[in-house]
Design a protein around this motif. Structure first.
Motif, PDB file in Angstrom:
ATOM      1  N   TRP A  13       0.808  -1.217   0.000  1.00  0.00           N
ATOM      2  CA  TRP A  13       0.000   0.000   0.000  1.00  0.00           C
ATOM      3  C   TRP A  13       0.841   1.267   0.000  1.00  0.00           C
ATOM      4  O   TRP A  13       0.480   2.255  -0.606  1.00  0.00           O
ATOM      5  N   CYS A  16       1.755   1.762  -3.371  1.00  0.00           N
ATOM      6  CA  CYS A  16       0.571   2.168  -4.120  1.00  0.00           C
ATOM      7  C   CYS A  16       0.323   3.661  -3.933  1.00  0.00           C
ATOM      8  O   CYS A  16       0.056   4.382  -4.871  1.00  0.00           O
ATOM      9  N   ALA A  23       1.078   9.718 -10.035  1.00  0.00           N
ATOM     10  CA  ALA A  23       0.044   9.790 -11.062  1.00  0.00           C
ATOM     11  C   ALA A  23      -0.731  11.091 -10.940  1.00  0.00           C
ATOM     12  O   ALA A  23      -1.114  11.693 -11.936  1.00  0.00           O
ATOM     13  N   CYS A  82       0.285   0.968 -11.280  1.00  0.00           N
ATOM     14  CA  CYS A  82      -0.465   0.671 -10.064  1.00  0.00           C
ATOM     15  C   CYS A  82      -1.023  -0.745 -10.037  1.00  0.00           C
ATOM     16  O   CYS A  82      -1.094  -1.354  -8.976  1.00  0.00           O
ATOM     17  N   CYS A  92      -1.553  -2.066  -6.336  1.00  0.00           N
ATOM     18  CA  CYS A  92      -2.942  -1.741  -6.034  1.00  0.00           C
ATOM     19  C   CYS A  92      -3.792  -2.976  -6.315  1.00  0.00           C
ATOM     20  O   CYS A  92      -3.250  -4.014  -6.658  1.00  0.00           O
ATOM     21  N   ALA A  99     -12.489 -10.271  -6.297  1.00  0.00           N
ATOM     22  CA  ALA A  99     -12.805  -9.247  -5.302  1.00  0.00           C
ATOM     23  C   ALA A  99     -12.857  -7.882  -5.995  1.00  0.00           C
ATOM     24  O   ALA A  99     -11.895  -7.477  -6.657  1.00  0.00           O
ATOM     25  N   VAL A 101     -13.806  -3.765  -5.413  1.00  0.00           N
ATOM     26  CA  VAL A 101     -13.971  -2.800  -4.330  1.00  0.00           C
ATOM     27  C   VAL A 101     -15.370  -2.187  -4.334  1.00  0.00           C
ATOM     28  O   VAL A 101     -16.009  -2.064  -3.296  1.00  0.00           O
ATOM     29  N   LEU A 112     -15.939   4.414 -12.173  1.00  0.00           N
ATOM     30  CA  LEU A 112     -14.694   4.377 -11.395  1.00  0.00           C
ATOM     31  C   LEU A 112     -13.522   4.787 -12.281  1.00  0.00           C
ATOM     32  O   LEU A 112     -12.689   5.614 -11.906  1.00  0.00           O
ATOM     33  N   SER A 117     -12.078   7.023  -7.759  1.00  0.00           N
ATOM     34  CA  SER A 117     -12.791   6.444  -6.619  1.00  0.00           C
ATOM     35  C   SER A 117     -13.333   7.502  -5.659  1.00  0.00           C
ATOM     36  O   SER A 117     -14.362   7.293  -5.018  1.00  0.00           O
ATOM     37  N   ARG A 127     -17.544   1.833  -0.530  1.00  0.00           N
ATOM     38  CA  ARG A 127     -16.332   1.048  -0.728  1.00  0.00           C
ATOM     39  C   ARG A 127     -16.496  -0.228   0.086  1.00  0.00           C
ATOM     40  O   ARG A 127     -16.654  -0.182   1.291  1.00  0.00           O
ATOM     41  N   ASP A 131     -10.608  -5.692  -0.303  1.00  0.00           N
ATOM     42  CA  ASP A 131      -9.718  -5.048  -1.249  1.00  0.00           C
ATOM     43  C   ASP A 131      -9.786  -3.526  -1.089  1.00  0.00           C
ATOM     44  O   ASP A 131      -8.951  -2.820  -1.585  1.00  0.00           O
ATOM     45  N   GLY A 135      -5.348   3.260  -0.876  1.00  0.00           N
ATOM     46  CA  GLY A 135      -5.256   4.356  -1.831  1.00  0.00           C
ATOM     47  C   GLY A 135      -6.484   4.551  -2.680  1.00  0.00           C
ATOM     48  O   GLY A 135      -7.427   3.764  -2.655  1.00  0.00           O
ATOM     49  N   MET A 137      -8.129   5.534  -6.582  1.00  0.00           N
ATOM     50  CA  MET A 137      -7.930   5.375  -8.016  1.00  0.00           C
ATOM     51  C   MET A 137      -8.222   6.712  -8.675  1.00  0.00           C
ATOM     52  O   MET A 137      -9.288   7.286  -8.476  1.00  0.00           O
ATOM     53  N   PHE A 144      -9.234   9.725 -21.673  1.00  0.00           N
ATOM     54  CA  PHE A 144      -9.863   8.758 -22.569  1.00  0.00           C
ATOM     55  C   PHE A 144     -11.303   9.147 -22.859  1.00  0.00           C
ATOM     56  O   PHE A 144     -12.008   9.613 -21.957  1.00  0.00           O
ATOM     57  N   ILE A 156      -9.818  -5.727 -19.532  1.00  0.00           N
ATOM     58  CA  ILE A 156      -9.771  -6.240 -18.159  1.00  0.00           C
ATOM     59  C   ILE A 156     -10.673  -7.468 -18.016  1.00  0.00           C
ATOM     60  O   ILE A 156     -10.289  -8.484 -17.440  1.00  0.00           O
TER      61      ILE A 156
END
Ligand code: HEC
Length: 164
Positions: A13, A16, A23, A82, A92, A99, A101, A112, A117, A127, A131, A135, A137, A144, A156
């Motif tokens: 973490w 992360c 970032a 991450c 992360c 799992a 979040v 997200l 987040s 949340r 998981d 941190g 996101m 994008f 993904i």
């Protein structure tokens, strides 16, 4: 499927969060006004309507070209830093275990990814799960467009389905 969550929970973490700081700097530099990450349209229906989110479905799900494009975007951006090159969550959360979040549905993952987040929680999306500690996101809506966000999610999902 075996869940590989936090290989080194504590240092993981910390790394992360360091990644998050880096970032954030990049995102700050890349930030432009009048971005696409605006509020979703009104008139939402479905389970997430309570949070003001319209229910969405990935229009590019299972599309081989979209999966390939998403893989490229993932590799070229901070996702790798991450979440790891193999998406197994080096620093992360893993994107390929069971799992999630905030939830595994398209709507939750889209917002997200687009808004980050902090904004998702600000909309009241809780949340959950183990998981979900540590941190945040960052949002990528300024980098994008919607099609690219769906491409990333197609990628993904394809990796998750492959049991990586
Ligand atoms: C600065 C580090 C960082 C970057 C960069 C980043 N993420 Fe994340 N991501 C996180 C964190 C932290 C969480 C968990 C958030 C929470 O617990 O509130 C997360 C959660 C997620 C989730 C949900 C995972 C789950 O188990 O519920 C997805 C999907 C995701 N990120 C995709 C991406 C993609 C795609 C990119 C690149 C466009 C990206 N992330 C870039 C840190 C990052």
């Amino acid at each position: 499927m075996a869940c590989r969550r936090w290989p080194e929970p504590r240092t993981g973490w910390r790394r992360c969060l360091r990644g998050a700081g880096a970032a954030a700097l990049v995102l700050l530099a890349a930030c432009t006004p009048g971005q696409r990450g605006s509020d979703p349209p009104l008139g939402a229906t479905g389970a997430l309507a309570a949070h003001g989110l319209p229910e969405l479905r990935n229009p590019l799900a299972h599309d081989p070209a979209a999966i390939a494009a998403g893989a490229k975007l993932y590799a070229q951006h901070a996702c790798v830093t991450c979440h790891g090159r193999q998406l197994t969550g080096a620093m992360c959360p893993s994107l390929v275990n069971d799992a999630w979040v905030y939830g595994a549905d398209d709507t939750t993952l889209f917002f997200l990814l687009r808004d980050g987040s902090v904004r998702l929680r600000a909309r009241g999306v809780p949340r959950g799960g183990h998981d979900g500690q540590g941190g945040d996101m960052p949002g990528f809506g300024h980098l994008f467009d919607d099609a690219e966000l769906w491409q990333l999610l197609s990628y993904i999902r394809s990796r998750h389905a492959a049991g990586d």
